[in-house]
Design a protein around this motif. Structure first.
Motif, PDB file in Angstrom:
ATOM      1  N   GLU A 251      42.904  46.358  34.055  1.00  0.00           N
ATOM      2  CA  GLU A 251      43.413  47.397  33.166  1.00  0.00           C
ATOM      3  C   GLU A 251      42.388  48.504  32.966  1.00  0.00           C
ATOM      4  O   GLU A 251      42.737  49.690  32.910  1.00  0.00           O
ATOM      5  CB  GLU A 251      43.799  46.786  31.822  1.00  0.00           C
ATOM      6  CG  GLU A 251      45.098  45.996  31.834  1.00  0.00           C
ATOM      7  CD  GLU A 251      45.439  45.433  30.462  1.00  0.00           C
ATOM      8  OE1 GLU A 251      44.548  45.436  29.582  1.00  0.00           O
ATOM      9  OE2 GLU A 251      46.586  44.994  30.269  1.00  0.00           O
ATOM     10  N   VAL A 252      41.120  48.108  32.847  1.00  0.00           N
ATOM     11  CA  VAL A 252      40.066  49.113  32.682  1.00  0.00           C
ATOM     12  C   VAL A 252      39.976  49.983  33.931  1.00  0.00           C
ATOM     13  O   VAL A 252      39.925  51.224  33.861  1.00  0.00           O
ATOM     14  CB  VAL A 252      38.712  48.433  32.404  1.00  0.00           C
ATOM     15  CG1 VAL A 252      37.579  49.463  32.438  1.00  0.00           C
ATOM     16  CG2 VAL A 252      38.738  47.735  31.054  1.00  0.00           C
ATOM     17  N   GLU A 253      39.969  49.350  35.086  1.00  0.00           N
ATOM     18  CA  GLU A 253      39.807  50.090  36.339  1.00  0.00           C
ATOM     19  C   GLU A 253      40.996  51.001  36.621  1.00  0.00           C
ATOM     20  O   GLU A 253      40.847  52.050  37.255  1.00  0.00           O
ATOM     21  CB  GLU A 253      39.594  49.111  37.491  1.00  0.00           C
ATOM     22  CG  GLU A 253      38.272  48.358  37.380  1.00  0.00           C
ATOM     23  CD  GLU A 253      38.116  47.288  38.453  1.00  0.00           C
ATOM     24  OE1 GLU A 253      39.097  47.043  39.192  1.00  0.00           O
ATOM     25  OE2 GLU A 253      37.023  46.712  38.543  1.00  0.00           O
ATOM     26  N   ASN A 254      42.169  50.611  36.161  1.00  0.00           N
ATOM     27  CA  ASN A 254      43.370  51.401  36.430  1.00  0.00           C
ATOM     28  C   ASN A 254      43.711  52.369  35.308  1.00  0.00           C
ATOM     29  O   ASN A 254      44.627  53.178  35.446  1.00  0.00           O
ATOM     30  CB  ASN A 254      44.568  50.469  36.661  1.00  0.00           C
ATOM     31  CG  ASN A 254      44.438  49.698  37.955  1.00  0.00           C
ATOM     32  OD1 ASN A 254      43.928  50.217  38.944  1.00  0.00           O
ATOM     33  ND2 ASN A 254      44.883  48.452  37.948  1.00  0.00           N
TER      34      ASN A 254
ATOM     35  N   VAL B  14      41.520  55.319  38.726  1.00  0.00           N
ATOM     36  CA  VAL B  14      40.523  56.372  38.534  1.00  0.00           C
ATOM     37  C   VAL B  14      39.325  56.154  39.447  1.00  0.00           C
ATOM     38  O   VAL B  14      38.844  57.092  40.107  1.00  0.00           O
ATOM     39  CB  VAL B  14      40.082  56.421  37.058  1.00  0.00           C
ATOM     40  CG1 VAL B  14      38.851  57.308  36.896  1.00  0.00           C
ATOM     41  CG2 VAL B  14      41.213  56.929  36.174  1.00  0.00           C
ATOM     42  N   ALA B  15      38.820  54.932  39.491  1.00  0.00           N
ATOM     43  CA  ALA B  15      37.645  54.654  40.321  1.00  0.00           C
ATOM     44  C   ALA B  15      37.929  54.946  41.787  1.00  0.00           C
ATOM     45  O   ALA B  15      37.093  55.519  42.511  1.00  0.00           O
ATOM     46  CB  ALA B  15      37.217  53.205  40.133  1.00  0.00           C
ATOM     47  N   GLU B  16      39.108  54.556  42.248  1.00  0.00           N
ATOM     48  CA  GLU B  16      39.507  54.806  43.641  1.00  0.00           C
ATOM     49  C   GLU B  16      39.499  56.298  43.951  1.00  0.00           C
ATOM     50  O   GLU B  16      39.005  56.736  45.002  1.00  0.00           O
ATOM     51  CB  GLU B  16      40.897  54.211  43.872  1.00  0.00           C
ATOM     52  CG  GLU B  16      41.475  54.453  45.248  1.00  0.00           C
ATOM     53  CD  GLU B  16      42.921  53.997  45.360  1.00  0.00           C
ATOM     54  OE1 GLU B  16      43.520  54.244  46.426  1.00  0.00           O
ATOM     55  OE2 GLU B  16      43.439  53.421  44.382  1.00  0.00           O
ATOM     56  N   LEU B  17      40.037  57.110  43.073  1.00  0.00           N
ATOM     57  CA  LEU B  17      40.110  58.554  43.295  1.00  0.00           C
ATOM     58  C   LEU B  17      38.729  59.199  43.235  1.00  0.00           C
ATOM     59  O   LEU B  17      38.450  60.150  43.981  1.00  0.00           O
ATOM     60  CB  LEU B  17      41.025  59.187  42.242  1.00  0.00           C
ATOM     61  CG  LEU B  17      42.509  58.829  42.369  1.00  0.00           C
ATOM     62  CD1 LEU B  17      43.287  59.365  41.178  1.00  0.00           C
ATOM     63  CD2 LEU B  17      43.083  59.395  43.672  1.00  0.00           C
ATOM     64  N   VAL B  18      37.864  58.722  42.345  1.00  0.00           N
ATOM     65  CA  VAL B  18      36.507  59.260  42.264  1.00  0.00           C
ATOM     66  C   VAL B  18      35.768  59.036  43.576  1.00  0.00           C
ATOM     67  O   VAL B  18      35.078  59.937  44.095  1.00  0.00           O
ATOM     68  CB  VAL B  18      35.747  58.620  41.084  1.00  0.00           C
ATOM     69  CG1 VAL B  18      34.256  58.927  41.157  1.00  0.00           C
ATOM     70  CG2 VAL B  18      36.312  59.118  39.760  1.00  0.00           C
ATOM     71  N   LEU B  19      35.921  57.841  44.156  1.00  0.00           N
ATOM     72  CA  LEU B  19      35.277  57.553  45.444  1.00  0.00           C
ATOM     73  C   LEU B  19      35.891  58.391  46.557  1.00  0.00           C
ATOM     74  O   LEU B  19      35.167  58.929  47.415  1.00  0.00           O
ATOM     75  CB  LEU B  19      35.415  56.061  45.765  1.00  0.00           C
ATOM     76  CG  LEU B  19      34.610  55.104  44.889  1.00  0.00           C
ATOM     77  CD1 LEU B  19      34.955  53.656  45.216  1.00  0.00           C
ATOM     78  CD2 LEU B  19      33.108  55.346  45.072  1.00  0.00           C
ATOM     79  N   GLU B  20      37.190  58.499  46.537  1.00  0.00           N
ATOM     80  CA  GLU B  20      37.881  59.260  47.589  1.00  0.00           C
ATOM     81  C   GLU B  20      37.459  60.723  47.576  1.00  0.00           C
ATOM     82  O   GLU B  20      37.301  61.357  48.636  1.00  0.00           O
ATOM     83  CB  GLU B  20      39.390  59.139  47.393  1.00  0.00           C
ATOM     84  CG  GLU B  20      40.220  59.851  48.451  1.00  0.00           C
ATOM     85  CD  GLU B  20      41.703  59.700  48.191  1.00  0.00           C
ATOM     86  OE1 GLU B  20      42.299  60.657  47.641  1.00  0.00           O
ATOM     87  OE2 GLU B  20      42.254  58.626  48.497  1.00  0.00           O
ATOM     88  N   ARG B  21      37.253  61.287  46.409  1.00  0.00           N
ATOM     89  CA  ARG B  21      36.874  62.689  46.290  1.00  0.00           C
ATOM     90  C   ARG B  21      35.374  62.895  46.456  1.00  0.00           C
ATOM     91  O   ARG B  21      34.906  64.039  46.451  1.00  0.00           O
ATOM     92  CB  ARG B  21      37.304  63.228  44.919  1.00  0.00           C
ATOM     93  CG  ARG B  21      38.824  63.350  44.747  1.00  0.00           C
ATOM     94  CD  ARG B  21      39.187  63.856  43.372  1.00  0.00           C
ATOM     95  NE  ARG B  21      40.624  64.056  43.232  1.00  0.00           N
ATOM     96  CZ  ARG B  21      41.186  65.114  42.662  1.00  0.00           C
ATOM     97  NH1 ARG B  21      40.437  66.078  42.165  1.00  0.00           N
ATOM     98  NH2 ARG B  21      42.502  65.216  42.575  1.00  0.00           N
TER      99      ARG B  21
END
Length: 476
Positions: free
Chosen positions: A409-412, A443-450
């Motif tokens: 939940e935190v990661e998403n 959020v974490a996934e998008l931060v890495l992707e960008r």
């Protein structure tokens, strides 16, 4: 003299202001109590339901008898018998003889007379006389010597409430400790905090449970302060506080003996006229009990919400299953322990309204409504104590956390961008939040992707001690 009525009940005849009545021969109570039973069939709950009140009445009568004996008003033989009877009652004997209803007219006179009669008749037995032989020991002339209901009853109520509150404080400590242990157990379990039921910022489950422990501890301190006000008593004030019919030296002696008997630091009020009519200490305690109930109910609301589901709710924690939850839905388990605590809390809040109105309704030199104050406080404290212990032992102690779900939940959560804001900037964080909300991606996934942060840096930021500021936990 014993009589046999047509239904074969063996009775004795007693006389009062109203006339003669037949009292059951095996009863320790007498004609005044009998009339109260006739007059007040209100709740069906006898004053015996409050053991502390019965013990407190006996303690007051014992202290008064001791003072009267020292002052030469009560001979040694009668004093010894009355004292022995009081000691037996304080030890738990004859509790079934305290039969008048908890709600009664007369400012507690029926309760006082019930005690006078039981003590007198037991003292008569101790001296070898038959019950009802009041020419030897009389409920009013000997047991109630130098007293009035108006100083006996408020004093006994205060002592009873003090003792009950001490038990409640001990139960609150148990619950406080239970939440504290869970706080330590869940110290680094990440989860999302929420405001207005919306995602806010990360925290730990340990921080959440630590808050509950601190809330209980804070209320325990406030309740301990409120109960101190009850140690000021008006014993010796007699009818309205002018000490009419109380001999010189009686007030100090009676209060001193009562303090010794109860082990409580009791003090005589500075102004007995004021103390006889003022119910402010009861209002203060009742308000503090309401505070405890309100906050405890809020905690239980949280527990029910956090454990909701298990599939279609938050499902962040698991309450221990204690009983089947439905007669029609197989496998359903309900949060019954928090639910029962909620209901007790609702009662406490209602009791506070009753105490408030009863205290306000007093007129001139006496408040006639202390019986309902006594019942409201005694019943509320007893039920609150029981519910708190049940909550600690049958709920909080067995709570477990769904750790992986909480972490996911935190990661998403969109709320995670708030924690990343200092590292990637407000504008970039806003864009990430917008895309995460629209796409459903993390959020974490998008931060890495960008390419906004390297993986190692992101993982360091997402550590529990960083996200939840664990190093700033008070007292650590």
């Amino acid at each position: 003299m014993a009589h046999v009525t047509p239904d074969t009940l063996i009775t004795r005849s007693e006389h009062d202001l109203i006339g003669d009545r037949e009292v059951p021969s095996d009863a320790y109570w007498g004609v005044h109590t009998l009339r109260a039973l006739d007059n007040f069939p209100i709740t069906g709950i006898p004053i015996a339901s409050s053991p502390y009140l019965v013990q407190a009445l006996a303690a007051v009568k014992q202290a008064a008898a001791t003072a009267n004996n020292e002052l030469g008003l009560l001979d040694d033989q009668r004093y010894a018998a009355i004292r022995a009877a009081c000691e037996e009652i304080r030890a738990g004997a004859l509790s079934d003889q305290f039969v008048v209803d908890v709600i009664q007219g007369g400012a507690g006179t029926s309760t006082n007379m019930n005690a006078n009669e039981v003590i007198a008749n037991r003292a008569l037995e101790i001296m070898g006389h038959a019950r009802g032989q009041y020419d030897v020991i009389h409920p009013n002339e000997h047991v109630n010597l130098s007293q009035s209901t108006n100083d006996v009853y408020p004093t006994a109520v205060k002592i009873a409430v003090i003792m009950a509150t001490h038990d409640l404080l001990a139960a609150m400590q148990v619950l406080e400790d239970s939440f504290a242990r869970k706080a330590d157990e869940f110290h680094d379990v990440l989860k999302m905090g929420r405001t207005q039921l919306q995602d806010a910022v990360p925290m730990t489950l340990g921080q959440e449970f630590r808050t509950y422990s601190l809330m209980i501890g804070e209320d325990r301190a406030r309740l301990g302060e409120a109960v101190l006000l009850l140690h000021e008593i008006n014993l010796g004030a007699t009818a309205i506080g002018t000490m009419l019919n109380a001999p010189a030296g009686y007030v100090q002696a009676a209060c001193g003996h009562l303090a010794d008997i109860t082990g409580l630091p009791l003090e005589t009020a500075v102004d007995l006229i004021e103390a006889t009519q003022d119910c402010g200490a009861f209002v203060q305690l009742s308000g503090t009990l309401k505070r405890v109930a309100v906050k405890l109910s809020k905690i239980c609301n949280d527990l029910r919400l956090l454990s909701s589901g298990p599939r279609a709710g938050l499902n962040e924690i698991n309450l221990p299953p204690v009983q089947a939850g439905s007669s029609i839905m197989p496998g359903k388990v309900n949060p019954v322990i928090p639910e029962v605590v909620n209901q007790v809390a609702f009662q406490i809040i209602g009791h506070d309204v009753t105490v408030t109105m009863a205290a306000e309704a007093g007129q001139l030199q006496l408040n006639a409504f202390e019986p309902v104050i006594c019942y409201s406080l005694s019943a509320g404290i007893s039920r609150l104590r029981a519910s708190i212990l049940v909550l600690a032992e049958r709920c909080v102690d067995g709570i477990t956390a769904n750790v992986e779900l909480l972490r996911a939940e935190v990661e998403n959560s969109i709320g995670l961008v708030t924690a990343l804001n200092p590292y990637i900037g407000y504008a970039a964080a806003t864009e990430v939040a917008k895309e995460a909300l629209v796409s459903g991606r993390g959020v974490a996934e998008l931060v890495l992707e960008r390419g906004l942060l390297p993986r190692a840096k992101l993982e360091a930021i997402l550590r529990p001690e960083v996200l939840a500021n664990l190093s700033k936990r008070p007292g650590h």
